[in-house]
Design a protein around this motif. Structure first.
Motif, PDB file in Angstrom:
ATOM      1  N   MET A 174       0.569  -1.233   0.119  1.00 41.90           N
ATOM      2  CA  MET A 174       0.025  -0.132  -0.095  1.00 41.90           C
ATOM      3  C   MET A 174       0.837   1.155  -0.025  1.00 41.90           C
ATOM      4  SD  MET A 174      -2.913  -1.328   2.873  1.00 41.90           S
ATOM      5  CE  MET A 174      -3.581   0.108   2.721  1.00 41.90           C
ATOM      6  N   GLY A 175       2.075   1.307   0.605  1.00 42.39           N
ATOM      7  CA  GLY A 175       2.762   2.552   0.807  1.00 42.39           C
ATOM      8  C   GLY A 175       2.347   2.994   2.079  1.00 42.39           C
ATOM      9  N   ARG A 176       3.238   3.970   2.457  1.00 41.84           N
ATOM     10  CA  ARG A 176       3.098   4.526   3.887  1.00 41.84           C
ATOM     11  C   ARG A 176       1.665   5.425   3.789  1.00 41.84           C
ATOM     12  NH1 ARG A 176       8.692   2.993   4.567  1.00 41.84           N
ATOM     13  NH2 ARG A 176       9.473   4.585   3.222  1.00 41.84           N
ATOM     14  N   TYR A 177       1.806   6.214   2.795  1.00 37.57           N
ATOM     15  CA  TYR A 177       0.509   7.194   2.930  1.00 37.57           C
ATOM     16  C   TYR A 177      -0.838   6.606   2.792  1.00 37.57           C
ATOM     17  CZ  TYR A 177      -2.409  10.989   0.773  1.00 37.57           C
ATOM     18  OH  TYR A 177      -3.582  11.736   0.616  1.00 37.57           O
ATOM     19  N   TRP A 178      -0.975   5.616   1.934  1.00 39.76           N
ATOM     20  CA  TRP A 178      -2.297   4.789   1.960  1.00 39.76           C
ATOM     21  C   TRP A 178      -2.614   4.054   3.385  1.00 39.76           C
ATOM     22  CZ3 TRP A 178      -6.198   7.292  -0.132  1.00 39.76           C
ATOM     23  CH2 TRP A 178      -5.925   7.926  -1.571  1.00 39.76           C
ATOM     24  N   THR A 179      -1.724   3.363   3.854  1.00 35.78           N
ATOM     25  CA  THR A 179      -1.906   2.609   4.996  1.00 35.78           C
ATOM     26  C   THR A 179      -2.099   3.639   6.006  1.00 35.78           C
ATOM     27  OG1 THR A 179       0.196   1.267   4.313  1.00 35.78           O
ATOM     28  CG2 THR A 179      -0.523   1.125   6.535  1.00 35.78           C
ATOM     29  N   ILE A 180      -1.503   5.010   6.274  1.00 42.40           N
ATOM     30  CA  ILE A 180      -1.862   5.650   7.397  1.00 42.40           C
ATOM     31  C   ILE A 180      -3.356   6.166   7.062  1.00 42.40           C
ATOM     32  CG2 ILE A 180      -1.626   7.956   8.029  1.00 42.40           C
ATOM     33  CD1 ILE A 180       1.211   7.769   7.419  1.00 42.40           C
ATOM     34  N   ALA A 181      -3.828   6.266   6.065  1.00 42.71           N
ATOM     35  CA  ALA A 181      -5.059   6.826   5.459  1.00 42.71           C
ATOM     36  C   ALA A 181      -6.109   5.950   6.009  1.00 42.71           C
ATOM     37  CB  ALA A 181      -5.237   7.257   4.044  1.00 42.71           C
TER      38      ALA A 181
END
Length: 585
Positions: A111-118
């Motif tokens: 997912m990558g860090r951005y979408w995981t956080i979201a």
């Protein structure tokens, strides 16, 4: 780690040279939200950090708004005993630091860090709302005590409460390993100036955490004890919503690192390939080991790693067999791995001893939200007509952190830089060691306070009465202040260490591993509590930590942790020396 070694481990020296000759784009392979190479002047750096720091501040306010006073809610509202409440809190907190392994693997692999956080922020918000409802709706909470009769919560009430609580634990699992790494991603590793700024970012990242914690441990805790738990849990839920808005607001300023596939799978491939080629001899010339001929690594989002001479048994995974040499087929990663892939696993193994020594420190840190609070609840919490919630004393831990972060960044680092010649003043290992040393004195201070409290209880004949002793709760300030100082050195040092030492495509995982020490520390604290209670209550004895602490010996428990902390520090020094000698070779 010195400048020469840092550049040596930058994995692809060509990127450094390219960045020096052309400063328009970043040299670490980062992209913008649309997947295009990022222009350095328009993205990342400190211009993107306020959104990330704001997100972390609000999320930590929400988290500490729940965790700081949770033991009080369990004992006063769900009518649990001291040991049961402390065990539930430390188990939940441990889970909050265990779930980051899930979020880290998803972030690094898919997912990558951005979408995981979201995604996980949304789960977190749902958990906060569920918890707020459980404390607000009369049918979802037990009735109040009548005299000394306190009805237990029903299984359904427990189910709703813990469902919300563990949704928060799951949500934090996608945020904690990614936010610090995502913030550090905003600084280009191949730019010496930005690399120095990244070290400062970790200090201010932890500073923002403690701004949120300060508000929680003072204002939110007071609201919970005086205005009600419904609004006391509702306000943190609102701030979690603000955290989500803050994070998305900076989307077009962020720099993104591409996910590089499952790090767990890559590690397993190295182990399987090395076992498959166990009978092969590792060549003395490491250039004969398999590596892609391209400048870029075969791992998406990662630069190449140079070969090291340690753990040669793993190098067998990169040995080219006769059959592979004849056919030229290197496509099966379960039979042959690149040097970079092998070095990823070596790095994790090298970090393991340092990682393990963080567990005992985390067990000490867990006392702030459990035994420190229970100790404060049997002390004098009044100032005139005003009553201070025992959990609010953790404010002094936060004040200590807020004091020490700028002092460390603006005073201690410049002084240390002149002495050591290192850009960051102290190495990460030195910084963590200082924190472990301070933690011993923290537990000793807590033990001394408890000795004085028990002595006063005996003098006033309060041993058999479950009442507060007329000793001001402010005597706890030194133990909180020392714990805050230890945090600044150890926890921030861990953030730097695990980010800097980790391979590009494993940074979320390595951040999660640093958080895992906190999880295991909480589980260790629960285990120690269980063992101590079991051993000290034999023969009908009240034990060290009875419900009436005036009859117990909480000071013995603190001395036990002080002893464990000292032994842990000795082991750490040994491991740190080995780690440094390996890096120098």
């Amino acid at each position: 780690m010195g400048t020469h070694e840092e550049e040596r481990l930058l994995l692809e020296q060509g990127l450094v040279e390219h960045n020096k000759s052309n400063g328009l784009y970043t040299g670490d392979g980062s992209v913008d939200i649309k997947g295009n190479p990022v222009i350095k002047s328009n993205t990342g750096n400190w211009r993107a950090c306020p959104f990330i720091l704001g997100t972390e501040c609000c999320e930590r306010l929400a988290y500490y708004g729940i965790s700081t006073n949770l033991v009080s809610y369990l004992t006063k509202n769900l009518h649990e005993g001291n040991v049961s409440a402390a065990r539930n809190v430390t188990t939940w907190q441990g889970t909050c630091y265990l779930t980051p392994l899930i979020g880290a693997v998803l972030a690094d692999a898919y997912m990558g860090r951005y979408w995981t956080i979201a995604v996980f922020s949304t789960i977190y918000f749902i958990g906060m709302c569920t918890l707020t409802m459980s404390a607000s709706i009369p049918a979802l909470k037990p009735a109040q005590c009548v005299d000394s009769v306190c009805p237990s919560a029903t299984p359904y009430q427990y189910a709703v409460f813990f469902f919300g609580l563990y949704l928060i634990a799951l949500g934090t699992g996608g945020i904690k390993p990614c936010v610090s790494s995502f913030g550090a991603d905003q600084f280009d590793d191949t730019d010496p100036e930005e690399r120095v700024k990244k070290g400062s970012f970790f200090n201010w990242f932890y500073f923002s955490i403690n701004i949120g914690a300060l508000i929680s441990s003072s204002l939110i805790v007071w609201i919970q004890d005086n205005a009600g738990w419904g609004i006391g849990f509702g306000i943190p839920a609102v701030f979690m919503g603000i955290a989500i808005v803050s994070f998305f607001s900076g989307s077009y300023l962020y720099r993104f690192q591409k996910p590089g596939g499952s790090p767990v799978t890559r590690m397993c491939q190295v182990l399987v390939a090395s076992c498959h080629k166990w009978n092969l001899t590792v060549p003395s010339d490491s250039s004969h080991l398999y590596e892609t001929s391209d400048k870029s690594s075969a791992i998406e989002g990662s630069r190449k790693l140079l070969h090291t001479d340690e753990l040669k048994c793993l190098d067998k995974a990169a040995v080219v067999s006769e059959a592979e040499s004849k056919t030229g087929d290197y496509s099966n990663p379960w039979k042959i791995c690149t040097v970079t892939q092998v070095e990823e696993l070596k790095i994790l193994i090298r970090m393991f001893p340092i990682w393990a020594t963080g567990i005992v420190f985390s067990a000490v840190y867990a006392q702030m939200s459990t035994m420190f609070v229970e100790q404060g609840m049997v002390m004098d919490t009044s100032i005139g007509s005003f009553t201070i919630p025992a959990a609010s004393l953790s404010t002094f831990d936060v004040i200590s952190v807020i004091f020490w972060v700028p002092v460390y960044d603006k005073v201690l680092v410049p002084i240390a830089r002149k002495v050591t010649g290192q850009g960051r003043g102290f190495s990460e290992l030195q910084r963590m060691g200082i924190g472990l040393f301070i933690s011993v004195f923290c537990m000793a201070a807590a033990a001394v306070v408890e000795i004085k409290r028990l002595q006063l209880a005996r003098e006033l004949g309060l041993v058999d009465e479950n009442v507060a002793v007329p000793m001001s709760i402010f005597w706890q300030i030194p133990q909180y202040f020392l714990l805050g100082a230890a945090e600044v050195f150890t926890f921030i040092g861990q953030l730097e260490f695990f980010y800097d030492q980790s391979p590009d495509a494993m940074r979320s995982l390595c951040s999660a591993l640093s958080l895992l020490t906190t999880a295991l520390g909480n589980y260790l604290s629960s285990f120690i509590l269980t063992v101590v209670t079991s051993l000290t209550t034999r023969g009908g004895n009240p034990g060290w930590i009875p419900d009436n602490l005036n009859k117990g010996h909480l000071d013995y428990f603190y001395w036990l942790l002080a002893g464990l902390s000292f032994a842990n520090m000795v082991v750490y020094v040994f491991c740190a020396k080995i780690f440094k000698s390996k890096k120098a070779s």
